[in-house]
Design a protein around this motif. Structure first.
Motif, PDB file in Angstrom:
ATOM      1  N   SER A  42      -4.810   0.324  10.681  1.00 50.17           N
ATOM      2  CA  SER A  42      -4.492  -0.817   9.820  1.00 50.17           C
ATOM      3  C   SER A  42      -5.611  -1.059   8.814  1.00 50.17           C
ATOM      4  CB  SER A  42      -4.323  -2.058  10.699  1.00 50.17           C
ATOM      5  OG  SER A  42      -4.474  -3.226   9.926  1.00 50.17           O
ATOM      6  N   PHE A  43      -5.232  -1.504   7.616  1.00 44.70           N
ATOM      7  CA  PHE A  43      -6.266  -1.828   6.620  1.00 44.70           C
ATOM      8  C   PHE A  43      -6.823  -3.242   6.799  1.00 44.70           C
ATOM      9  CE2 PHE A  43      -3.811   1.391   4.010  1.00 44.70           C
ATOM     10  CZ  PHE A  43      -4.725   2.401   4.246  1.00 44.70           C
TER      11      PHE A  43
ATOM     12  N   THR B 233       0.816  -1.223   0.000  1.00 41.81           N
ATOM     13  CA  THR B 233       0.000   0.000   0.000  1.00 41.81           C
ATOM     14  C   THR B 233       0.847   1.269   0.000  1.00 41.81           C
ATOM     15  OG1 THR B 233      -0.144   0.075   2.417  1.00 41.81           O
ATOM     16  CG2 THR B 233      -1.857  -1.167   1.262  1.00 41.81           C
ATOM     17  N   SER B 234       2.145   1.105  -0.257  1.00 39.81           N
ATOM     18  CA  SER B 234       2.973   2.310  -0.350  1.00 39.81           C
ATOM     19  C   SER B 234       2.418   3.211  -1.445  1.00 39.81           C
ATOM     20  CB  SER B 234       4.408   1.903  -0.677  1.00 39.81           C
ATOM     21  OG  SER B 234       5.135   3.044  -1.067  1.00 39.81           O
ATOM     22  N   ASN B 235       2.593   4.513  -1.280  1.00 39.56           N
ATOM     23  CA  ASN B 235       2.142   5.435  -2.329  1.00 39.56           C
ATOM     24  C   ASN B 235       3.080   5.425  -3.534  1.00 39.56           C
ATOM     25  OD1 ASN B 235      -0.301   6.487  -1.306  1.00 39.56           O
ATOM     26  ND2 ASN B 235       0.858   7.647   0.223  1.00 39.56           N
ATOM     27  N   SER B 236       4.246   4.795  -3.379  1.00 38.63           N
ATOM     28  CA  SER B 236       5.216   4.771  -4.472  1.00 38.63           C
ATOM     29  C   SER B 236       5.114   3.468  -5.267  1.00 38.63           C
ATOM     30  CB  SER B 236       6.629   4.914  -3.888  1.00 38.63           C
ATOM     31  OG  SER B 236       7.561   4.205  -4.676  1.00 38.63           O
TER      32      SER B 236
ATOM     33  N   ILE C 194      -9.644   2.885   0.188  1.00 36.90           N
ATOM     34  CA  ILE C 194     -10.222   1.934  -0.774  1.00 36.90           C
ATOM     35  C   ILE C 194      -9.154   1.473  -1.764  1.00 36.90           C
ATOM     36  CG2 ILE C 194     -11.914   1.715  -2.648  1.00 36.90           C
ATOM     37  CD1 ILE C 194     -13.791   3.454  -0.919  1.00 36.90           C
ATOM     38  N   THR C 195      -8.371   2.418  -2.264  1.00 39.79           N
ATOM     39  CA  THR C 195      -7.266   2.058  -3.158  1.00 39.79           C
ATOM     40  C   THR C 195      -6.323   1.101  -2.434  1.00 39.79           C
ATOM     41  OG1 THR C 195      -7.409   4.263  -4.090  1.00 39.79           O
ATOM     42  CG2 THR C 195      -5.394   3.029  -4.572  1.00 39.79           C
ATOM     43  N   SER C 196      -6.078   1.359  -1.167  1.00 39.26           N
ATOM     44  CA  SER C 196      -5.125   0.542  -0.411  1.00 39.26           C
ATOM     45  C   SER C 196      -5.629  -0.889  -0.236  1.00 39.26           C
ATOM     46  CB  SER C 196      -4.864   1.171   0.950  1.00 39.26           C
ATOM     47  OG  SER C 196      -4.293   2.441   0.792  1.00 39.26           O
TER      48      SER C 196
END
Ligand code: GLO
Ligand code: MG
Length: 343
Positions: free
Chosen positions: A183-184, A101-104, A148-150
């Motif tokens: 946490s997700f 789930t990193s943004n990179s 949601i993206t994560s």
């Protein structure tokens, strides 16, 4: 005789460093740990990818396989097998803000690479389970990641693993906090929702750690039962926890004996282990312990688990039924306490 087979990870014997102070015991070489594990009575070893293949980031895929093979030899020489491999996606600089789930995008690629290599390592070690402890798959700053993206990214990563190897099983180890407070995938319910949404739900299940459930304010026996209901409990990390504190990984049962009993009871009642599942421990010696006590917490946890198994097998279901019929739960509770306290 225990109906269970037990497993342990090499990180369960450690030098005692914590967030506020350095090591207090010296590191014990992997081969020595394995030998002691066998002597203590364990049947299998849990691995992080880099427990099996140290410095794997610097190795080619072929070198990684070769090193994993050498690790398997150490296991075999000691009469042990591997239970699972878990990609360690929380130590590297590239996973500072999470792996999947990193943004990179580049960092997410690294996380995928480690996950697929973990599968290669599992194949070399001769096991078919990949454990995902989603340590940093969450955030310290809510607005920094789209939730949601994560969640979709975690799912995509799991699907990639399932597609890469058609025999591998993915076990999600849930935890609500530490090192991230948000946490997700904090509970077993979240894990099973991910399982259901994956490309092959039959190959995605859960691993329940007692302390993680407690840190979520949940009853670990019920989290275990929830996964068992759906045939999804493929691993456990038994340990204990003194309330909502830092993640303590205390020896199993030393803090919440009745809760520990009910975890073992539900495992016994449901014939856990009959499909090859292990009763895993994830416990740490107190930092105060000297070198010679490096394994005592493991010996104690194993002993307590086996004693509770005996108690669970003695449980008087006829008396329980009577209590339930008369709704005499005080009597039932007293019975359980006496069962636990009497020799
Ligand atoms: C930490 C976790 C950790 C995992 C291990 C295997 O809180 O419990 O010990 O179980 O890394 O995935
Ligand atoms: Mg664990």
């Amino acid at each position: 005789m225990s109906m269970f087979r037990f497993s342990v990870g090499p990180w369960n014997v450690h030098s005692g460093a914590d967030a506020f102070g350095p090591e207090v015991r010296s590191e014990i070489p992997f081969a020595d740990k394995v030998k002691r594990f066998k002597e203590i009575g364990f049947d299998a070893v849990q691995f992080h990818d880099d427990d099996a293949v140290p410095d794997m980031n610097d190795l080619s895929d072929a070198q990684i396989r070769a090193k994993a093979k050498a690790t398997r030899k150490i296991l075999e020489d000691n009469g042990l097998v591997a239970e699972f491999v878990a990609p360690r996606l929380w130590m590297d600089r590239r996973t500072i803000d999470g792996g999947y789930t990193s943004n990179s995008a580049k960092e997410r690629e690294f996380a995928d690479w480690r996950s697929l290599r973990s599968i290669d390592i599992a194949n070399e070690l001769g096991c078919d389970k990949i454990v995902l402890w989603l340590a940093r798959e969450g955030t310290l700053c809510y607005e920094s990641k789209d939730a949601i993206t994560s969640v979709r990214r975690i799912l995509d990563a799991i699907n990639k693993m399932l597609e890469y190897d058609k025999k591998i099983k993915v076990l999600i180890e849930t935890k609500p906090n530490e090192p991230v407070d948000i946490s997700f995938c904090p509970t077993m319910g979240h894990a099973l929702a991910l399982s259901a949404a994956s490309v092959d739900p039959n190959r995605v299940g859960g691993l329940l750690e007692s302390a993680h459930a407690m840190l979520a304010g949940l009853d670990p026996a019920n989290e275990i039962a929830f996964a068992l209901t759906f045939g999804k409990l493929w691993g456990v990390h038994l340990n204990d926890q003194n309330g909502l504190k830092f993640d303590q990984d205390k020896a199993f049962g030393v803090q919440n004996l009745r809760t520990a009993f009910n975890q073992v009871k539900v495992l016994v009642e449901n014939n856990y282990g009959s499909k090859g599942e292990y009763v895993g421990l994830d416990v740490k010696a107190m930092r105060t312990q000297p070198q010679e006590n490096s394994y005592r917490h493991l010996e104690n946890s194993l002993k307590i688990a086996k004693m509770l198994e005996e108690k669970a097998k003695k449980f008087d279901y006829a008396f329980q039924k009577k209590c339930v019929e008369t709704r005499d739960y005080e009597a039932l509770e007293m019975y359980v306490l006496e069962l636990l306290m009497k020799g």
